[in-house]
Scaffold this active site. Structure first.
Site, mmCIF file in Angstrom:
data_model
loop_
_atom_site.group_PDB
_atom_site.id
_atom_site.type_symbol
_atom_site.label_atom_id
_atom_site.label_comp_id
_atom_site.label_asym_id
_atom_site.label_seq_id
_atom_site.Cartn_x
_atom_site.Cartn_y
_atom_site.Cartn_z
ATOM 1 N N GLU A 25 0.793 -1.234 0.000
ATOM 2 C CA GLU A 25 0.000 0.000 0.000
ATOM 3 C C GLU A 25 0.826 1.286 0.000
ATOM 4 O OE1 GLU A 25 -4.002 -1.479 2.258
ATOM 5 O OE2 GLU A 25 -2.290 -1.033 3.530
HETATM 6 C C1 NGO Z 1 -3.905 -4.751 4.801
HETATM 7 C C2 NGO Z 1 -2.996 -3.593 5.126
HETATM 8 C C3 NGO Z 1 -2.798 -3.424 6.632
HETATM 9 C C4 NGO Z 1 -4.118 -3.511 7.370
HETATM 10 C C5 NGO Z 1 -4.800 -4.812 7.032
HETATM 11 C C6 NGO Z 1 -6.146 -4.931 7.724
HETATM 12 C C7 NGO Z 1 -1.786 -5.338 4.365
HETATM 13 C C8 NGO Z 1 -0.668 -6.177 3.918
HETATM 14 N N1 NGO Z 1 -1.762 -4.032 4.508
HETATM 15 O O1 NGO Z 1 -2.968 -5.843 4.725
HETATM 16 O O2 NGO Z 1 -2.172 -2.196 6.879
HETATM 17 O O3 NGO Z 1 -3.882 -3.455 8.753
HETATM 18 O O4 NGO Z 1 -4.998 -4.944 5.647
HETATM 19 O O5 NGO Z 1 -6.817 -6.112 7.429
#
Ligand code: NGO
Length: 533
Positions: free
Chosen positions: A339
């Site tokens: 992200e």
């Molecule tokens: C995503 C995000 C995290 C969140 C999570 C919540 C990843 C790899 N990045 O997973 O920052 O906490 O979802 O489910």
């Protein structure tokens, strides 16, 4: 029927001392005849399912006379001590750990076709013998042995036996070398004691990797001497604005030591270049505009980025990687990479090109979330897949292409293994961005055939991440992890041929009384035929 001990959280003190007396006198107190005659747990009714089970012969009965016989080796003796530590409080027996005598429970290292973590358990009237090539194999065998004893064995006060282990042979070894669980200690901070408690629960299911998500927008949780404000300021809050916290290096070493005593390797993660608000708040110079943002206590993602064009960014990364690598006897260092919505794609690729060699320089292998496959994964790097069914076709193709190029994969599909997803609409806490994940859904898929076109050898294992935006205490961790974590562990350990939801749910149901005995808070899913409490 005999009173089920799991209905009372603790044996009343008077009864406890009576039982102690009874045990000391060597006679059984008050057990109804049908309980005394109860058949032992069928060999193989354990989680994860063993690779092969050959039942038969007379059960072995653990008694006041039983000894734990170990090889003359410090590590085997320590595992014997661990087993004694589980069995003594509930049986009330002395269970000496010794390298003399015959019979009893024997822990023995020997060459053989056991692999790095496999073991053989042989049980008969004369004793139980666990044999493995490595101490890790013996330790996993001990977990099987525990589950073959009645659930009351997990209690901390003397319970009624009998303590019988079915006769026969279990020959067992894991399907995958990487069987992980992740704990996010950034969104909410968890103490060393809380992490140890989770480690003990993971060890019961032969999980061998503990991934700690040590930094994120909301908190930096590990002391770095050369950048002290990361922890002292960047770790000073959490989601919702609580006090947060961080591990000193001594704390962290203690976690690593404890994990390794349970044969778990710790995989530390510093998430970058996104998910870095805590670091950016601690040091203004890490920001492209030289201005530190405030600490963040919300739950948005994707808004922060290290400054890819600044030289100081790489001084920072190098210092952090060096200090973290020095604290890490394990092979891996996880650099996040998910992200990075506030990092331009070209910058992301350039950043990963510069950072991965730093990890290698300090002797560690890179793991990254699967977005790393959109850059140039280093040779030997592993990518952790966290996509879901039905979306992200382009991303899946990118992951498969990287796997065909040699990048190993750890599978953590969010709509299967994310332990922070709610089970149903009505169960809280948790979230539901990847859907509702009941126990059957979490278990009923095949990691070996999960992504179309993936070479089976690319799959190094599975991991169940537990993100903690909504989780604050150990009871929250446990409620989300159990029972799903047991299913993830089985997907990692058991051969594909044993996979069967209808058989699994019966074995899983037998874990319920064990969790009751251990004081583990779990979700009593209606999909699982739990015995009545
Ligand atoms: C995503 C995000 C995290 C969140 C999570 C919540 C990843 C790899 N990045 O997973 O920052 O906490 O979802 O489910």
């Amino acid at each position: 029927m005999r009173r089920n001990h799991s209905t009372t959280p603790r044996t009343p003190r008077v009864l406890g001392s009576l039982l102690l007396l009874a045990a000391a006198g060597g006679f059984a107190l008050g057990a109804a005849p049908e309980a005394r005659a109860a058949a032992p747990t069928p060999l193989g009714r354990v989680v994860p399912a063993p690779a092969s089970v050959t039942p038969g012969g007379t059960p072995y009965r653990v008694t006041r006379a039983t000894g734990i016989r170990v090889d003359d080796s410090a590590e085997v003796r320590r595992i014997g001590g661990y087993l004694a530590g589980v069995l003594r409080p509930s049986t009330g027996y002395p269970l000496p750990v010794t390298d003399r005598g015959t019979g009893g429970i024997r822990l023995h290292l020997a060459d053989g076709d056991f692999g790095a973590e496999g073991y053989r358990l042989r049980s008969g009237a004369g004793g139980v013998t666990l044999t493995a090539r490595t101490p890790a194999g013996l330790f996993h065998g001990v977990q099987t042995l525990r589950q073959l004893l009645p659930a009351a064995v997990e209690r901390k006060t003397v319970q009624r036996g009998p303590w019988s282990i079915a006769g026969g042979t279990v020959q067992d070894r894991p399907r995958y070398a990487y069987r992980g669980a992740m704990l996010d200690v950034s969104r909410h901070f968890f103490t060393v004691a809380q992490v140890k408690r989770y480690i003990d629960q993971l060890a019961l299911y032969k999980v061998n990797e503990l991934h700690l998500h040590l930094s994120d927008d909301q908190g930096w949780r590990i002391a770095i001497d050369s950048w002290p404000r990361l922890a002292s300021y960047g770790g000073s809050t959490q989601v919702g604005g609580g006090p947060g916290g961080h591990y000193t290096k001594a704390d962290y070493r203690e976690i690593v030591r404890y994990a390794s005593s349970r044969y778990l390797e710790v995989v530390p993660e510093i998430d970058m270049p996104g998910h870095t608000n805590a670091a950016l708040a601690a040091y203004a110079k890490l920001n492209c505009d030289g201005t530190a943002p405030p600490l963040y206590t919300g739950t948005q993602v994707g808004f922060s980025s290290l400054c890819v064009s600044k030289a100081v960014t790489y001084d920072f990364v190098t210092d952090v990687v060096r200090e973290l690598a020095a604290l890490t006897p394990g092979r891996y260092l996880h650099i996040g990479g998910d992200e990075a919505h506030s990092t331009a794609h070209g910058d992301y690729v350039a950043f990963m090109d510069r950072v991965q060699p730093v990890v290698a320089r300090y002797g560690k292998t890179v793991i990254g979330w699967h977005q790393l496959t959109g850059a140039h994964p280093a040779r030997g790097a592993l990518a952790q897949y966290w996509g879901q069914d039905g979306t992200g076709a382009a991303e899946k193709a990118q992951v498969v292409a990287a796997a065909r190029n040699g990048t190993g994969l750890i599978l953590s599909p969010a709509d299967r293994l994310y332990l922070d997803m709610k089970y149903t609409r009505g169960t809280g806490p948790g979230t539901d961005w990847a859907g509702l994940v009941e126990v059957e859904r979490a278990y009923d898929w095949n990691p070996g055939a999960y992504l179309a076109g993936l070479p089976a050898s690319a799959v190094r294992g599975v991991e169940a991440p537990l993100w903690t935006e909504t989780l604050k205490k150990s009871a929250d961790i446990e409620y989300m992890a159990f029972p799903r974590l047991a299913g993830a562990a089985e997907l990692g350990w058991s051969p594909a041929a044993t996979h069967d939801w209808n058989a699994y749910k019966v074995r899983l149901a037998a874990q319920g009384p064990r969790w009751d005995a251990l004081g583990v808070h779990y979700y009593r899913s209606p999909q699982v035929p739990w015995p009545a409490r």
